[in-house]
Scaffold this motif. Sequence first.
Motif, PDB file in Angstrom:
ATOM      1  N   PRO A  21      -3.667  -8.035 -55.257  1.00  0.00           N
ATOM      2  CA  PRO A  21      -3.809  -6.895 -54.346  1.00  0.00           C
ATOM      3  C   PRO A  21      -4.074  -7.297 -52.891  1.00  0.00           C
ATOM      4  O   PRO A  21      -3.842  -6.506 -51.981  1.00  0.00           O
ATOM      5  CB  PRO A  21      -5.019  -6.140 -54.924  1.00  0.00           C
ATOM      6  CG  PRO A  21      -5.029  -6.527 -56.370  1.00  0.00           C
ATOM      7  CD  PRO A  21      -4.576  -7.961 -56.404  1.00  0.00           C
ATOM      8  N   ARG A  22      -4.541  -8.528 -52.650  1.00  0.00           N
ATOM      9  CA  ARG A  22      -4.787  -8.981 -51.275  1.00  0.00           C
ATOM     10  C   ARG A  22      -3.724  -9.999 -50.842  1.00  0.00           C
ATOM     11  O   ARG A  22      -2.808  -9.673 -50.102  1.00  0.00           O
ATOM     12  CB  ARG A  22      -6.215  -9.544 -51.172  1.00  0.00           C
ATOM     13  CG  ARG A  22      -6.723  -9.751 -49.761  1.00  0.00           C
ATOM     14  CD  ARG A  22      -6.182 -10.971 -49.060  1.00  0.00           C
ATOM     15  NE  ARG A  22      -6.441 -12.221 -49.776  1.00  0.00           N
ATOM     16  CZ  ARG A  22      -5.869 -13.379 -49.418  1.00  0.00           C
ATOM     17  NH1 ARG A  22      -5.039 -13.457 -48.400  1.00  0.00           N
ATOM     18  NH2 ARG A  22      -6.102 -14.480 -50.111  1.00  0.00           N
ATOM     19  N   ASP A  23      -3.800 -11.214 -51.364  1.00  0.00           N
ATOM     20  CA  ASP A  23      -2.826 -12.241 -50.960  1.00  0.00           C
ATOM     21  C   ASP A  23      -1.414 -11.780 -51.338  1.00  0.00           C
ATOM     22  O   ASP A  23      -0.451 -11.980 -50.593  1.00  0.00           O
ATOM     23  CB  ASP A  23      -3.155 -13.561 -51.681  1.00  0.00           C
ATOM     24  CG  ASP A  23      -2.565 -14.783 -51.000  1.00  0.00           C
ATOM     25  OD1 ASP A  23      -1.518 -14.646 -50.351  1.00  0.00           O
ATOM     26  OD2 ASP A  23      -3.150 -15.874 -51.118  1.00  0.00           O
ATOM     27  N   GLY A  24      -1.309 -11.124 -52.492  1.00  0.00           N
ATOM     28  CA  GLY A  24      -0.015 -10.662 -52.991  1.00  0.00           C
ATOM     29  C   GLY A  24       0.616  -9.631 -52.086  1.00  0.00           C
ATOM     30  O   GLY A  24       1.774  -9.758 -51.677  1.00  0.00           O
ATOM     31  N   ALA A  41      -9.384 -23.365 -57.401  1.00  0.00           N
ATOM     32  CA  ALA A  41      -8.126 -23.879 -56.839  1.00  0.00           C
ATOM     33  C   ALA A  41      -7.164 -22.714 -56.596  1.00  0.00           C
ATOM     34  O   ALA A  41      -7.027 -21.826 -57.443  1.00  0.00           O
ATOM     35  CB  ALA A  41      -7.502 -24.890 -57.798  1.00  0.00           C
ATOM     36  N   HIS A  42      -6.502 -22.749 -55.448  1.00  0.00           N
ATOM     37  CA  HIS A  42      -5.633 -21.641 -55.009  1.00  0.00           C
ATOM     38  C   HIS A  42      -4.273 -22.250 -54.658  1.00  0.00           C
ATOM     39  O   HIS A  42      -4.117 -22.857 -53.597  1.00  0.00           O
ATOM     40  CB  HIS A  42      -6.317 -20.992 -53.802  1.00  0.00           C
ATOM     41  CG  HIS A  42      -5.591 -19.879 -53.115  1.00  0.00           C
ATOM     42  ND1 HIS A  42      -6.067 -18.576 -53.094  1.00  0.00           N
ATOM     43  CD2 HIS A  42      -4.447 -19.847 -52.383  1.00  0.00           C
ATOM     44  CE1 HIS A  42      -5.267 -17.813 -52.382  1.00  0.00           C
ATOM     45  NE2 HIS A  42      -4.268 -18.559 -51.936  1.00  0.00           N
ATOM     46  N   PHE A  43      -3.315 -22.143 -55.578  1.00  0.00           N
ATOM     47  CA  PHE A  43      -2.017 -22.784 -55.360  1.00  0.00           C
ATOM     48  C   PHE A  43      -0.934 -21.752 -55.058  1.00  0.00           C
ATOM     49  O   PHE A  43      -0.738 -20.819 -55.845  1.00  0.00           O
ATOM     50  CB  PHE A  43      -1.587 -23.582 -56.603  1.00  0.00           C
ATOM     51  CG  PHE A  43      -2.451 -24.774 -56.873  1.00  0.00           C
ATOM     52  CD1 PHE A  43      -2.456 -25.863 -55.995  1.00  0.00           C
ATOM     53  CD2 PHE A  43      -3.261 -24.819 -57.997  1.00  0.00           C
ATOM     54  CE1 PHE A  43      -3.259 -26.974 -56.232  1.00  0.00           C
ATOM     55  CE2 PHE A  43      -4.064 -25.927 -58.246  1.00  0.00           C
ATOM     56  CZ  PHE A  43      -4.061 -27.002 -57.364  1.00  0.00           C
ATOM     57  N   HIS A  44      -0.236 -21.960 -53.972  1.00  0.00           N
ATOM     58  CA  HIS A  44       1.001 -21.194 -53.738  1.00  0.00           C
ATOM     59  C   HIS A  44       2.132 -21.974 -54.409  1.00  0.00           C
ATOM     60  O   HIS A  44       2.120 -23.207 -54.462  1.00  0.00           O
ATOM     61  CB  HIS A  44       1.214 -20.982 -52.234  1.00  0.00           C
ATOM     62  CG  HIS A  44       0.321 -19.893 -51.711  1.00  0.00           C
ATOM     63  ND1 HIS A  44       0.722 -18.572 -51.640  1.00  0.00           N
ATOM     64  CD2 HIS A  44      -0.969 -19.907 -51.303  1.00  0.00           C
ATOM     65  CE1 HIS A  44      -0.275 -17.831 -51.193  1.00  0.00           C
ATOM     66  NE2 HIS A  44      -1.326 -18.622 -50.978  1.00  0.00           N
ATOM     67  N   ASP A  45       3.101 -21.211 -54.930  1.00  0.00           N
ATOM     68  CA  ASP A  45       4.079 -21.812 -55.856  1.00  0.00           C
ATOM     69  C   ASP A  45       5.446 -22.023 -55.205  1.00  0.00           C
ATOM     70  O   ASP A  45       6.471 -21.917 -55.874  1.00  0.00           O
ATOM     71  CB  ASP A  45       4.209 -20.896 -57.088  1.00  0.00           C
ATOM     72  CG  ASP A  45       4.617 -21.672 -58.325  1.00  0.00           C
ATOM     73  OD1 ASP A  45       4.547 -22.914 -58.294  1.00  0.00           O
ATOM     74  OD2 ASP A  45       5.017 -21.024 -59.305  1.00  0.00           O
ATOM     75  N   GLY A  67       4.596 -16.783 -52.872  1.00  0.00           N
ATOM     76  CA  GLY A  67       3.423 -16.263 -53.566  1.00  0.00           C
ATOM     77  C   GLY A  67       2.592 -17.305 -54.287  1.00  0.00           C
ATOM     78  O   GLY A  67       2.975 -18.469 -54.422  1.00  0.00           O
ATOM     79  N   ASN A  68       1.450 -16.834 -54.747  1.00  0.00           N
ATOM     80  CA  ASN A  68       0.576 -17.691 -55.562  1.00  0.00           C
ATOM     81  C   ASN A  68       1.209 -17.918 -56.923  1.00  0.00           C
ATOM     82  O   ASN A  68       2.114 -17.195 -57.330  1.00  0.00           O
ATOM     83  CB  ASN A  68      -0.770 -16.994 -55.789  1.00  0.00           C
ATOM     84  CG  ASN A  68      -1.558 -16.864 -54.525  1.00  0.00           C
ATOM     85  OD1 ASN A  68      -1.307 -15.968 -53.738  1.00  0.00           O
ATOM     86  ND2 ASN A  68      -2.493 -17.762 -54.307  1.00  0.00           N
ATOM     87  N   VAL A  69       0.671 -18.866 -57.665  1.00  0.00           N
ATOM     88  CA  VAL A  69       1.066 -19.006 -59.067  1.00  0.00           C
ATOM     89  C   VAL A  69       0.847 -17.645 -59.730  1.00  0.00           C
ATOM     90  O   VAL A  69      -0.182 -16.994 -59.511  1.00  0.00           O
ATOM     91  CB  VAL A  69       0.181 -20.043 -59.791  1.00  0.00           C
ATOM     92  CG1 VAL A  69       0.560 -20.145 -61.262  1.00  0.00           C
ATOM     93  CG2 VAL A  69       0.301 -21.387 -59.134  1.00  0.00           C
TER      94      VAL A  69
HETATM   95 MG    MG Z   1      -3.185 -17.662 -50.172  1.00  0.00          MG
END
Ligand code: MG
Length: 300
Positions: free
Chosen positions: A15-18, A205-209, A247-249
């Motif tokens: 809802p935020r990063d997405g 851990a915060h991974f963008h894919d 986007g994130n994983v």
């Molecule tokens: Mg991010």
Amino acid sequence: MYSLPKNVTLIEVGPRDGLQNEKNSIPTDQKLAFIHSLQQAGIHEMEVTSFVSPKWVPQMSDSKEIMARVSKQGRQIVLTPNARGVENALKAGADSMAVFVGVSDTFNQHNINRSTTESVETLRPIVHQLKIDQRFVRACISTAFHCPYEGFIPLEQTLALCKKFVDMGVDELSVADTDGMANPLASYTLFRELKKQFPNILITAHFHDTRKLGLANIYASLQAGVDRFDTSAGGLGGCPFAPGATGNVATEDALYLLQSINVETGIDLDKICAAVDEVAPYLSRPIETAMYNLYKRRSK
Ligand code: MG
Ligand code: HMG
């Protein structure tokens, strides 16, 4: 032989990063429906919105209404870049804040219009007061591996910035591969060091894919002892100020990985896919994650 954590927490950032990077303006009702469906799927910690300048990120301009109407189940985290953001967030009833800063000065300048040092000095008294008031504070450390403007970031530089926030007393570090340039070896090395140097706070851990190494990076981080990951339902998102970042994983794909190796999350995979399905018609791009595609094929 290494051992993996038995339980993992997924912090939902969809809802935020997405949504922050989504071109279509998503109706507030739809955002709330998405958040509530994710909660019903078993998500207990979620970044629900951000209190940033509406001129910089128009999609997040309904944060006050989101906070007024969101169901207070579990932990709802809001992003706040400065004193004005924290003040607005507190007035709106938020009690868990994420402050954010880039290791790379150039990225930080693009994202927050300040140097990294200026951001740290702005945030220090804010975090101090939030901790006196017993709020939950998460520090999001961007460009921990690589910066879209400056290139690769030395490990020591990331560790040094993390230490500043640990010394301020934050509860959690969420350490981010902003533009999806980390690999399993770099992920293992950085997260093993973070777990060793900062054993008393939550490490996420915060991974963008962007390059499809997200799941491999999650697996490598599990081996380093990480048991918290930021993921985004539908694999949505990216930072508008990190060119090329996707986007994130995806939460559903991370869940499949974790279930397949008997790691517990308490989250229902089908219900996550159903939440994605509800928001999908409002998005400017189709959702192409592995588990959502399978879900769609099964429900035909
Ligand atoms: Mg991010
Ligand atoms: P600025 O233009 O330098 O702000 O932006 P300012 O302090 O000069 O103020 C200018 C105007 O903005 C003033 O209003 C302020 O009141 C207002 P005016 O007098 O012109 O009417 N203002 C605000 N309004 C609402 N909320 C606020 C706020 N602050 C000032 N909090 C600023 C500086 C930080 C505000 C701006 O750069 C900004 O909002 N940036 C946010 C960028 C952003 O949201 N990026 C995405 C999130 S980070 C991310 O995605 C990375 C992460 O996922 C990890 C990873 O993957 O790396 C976390």
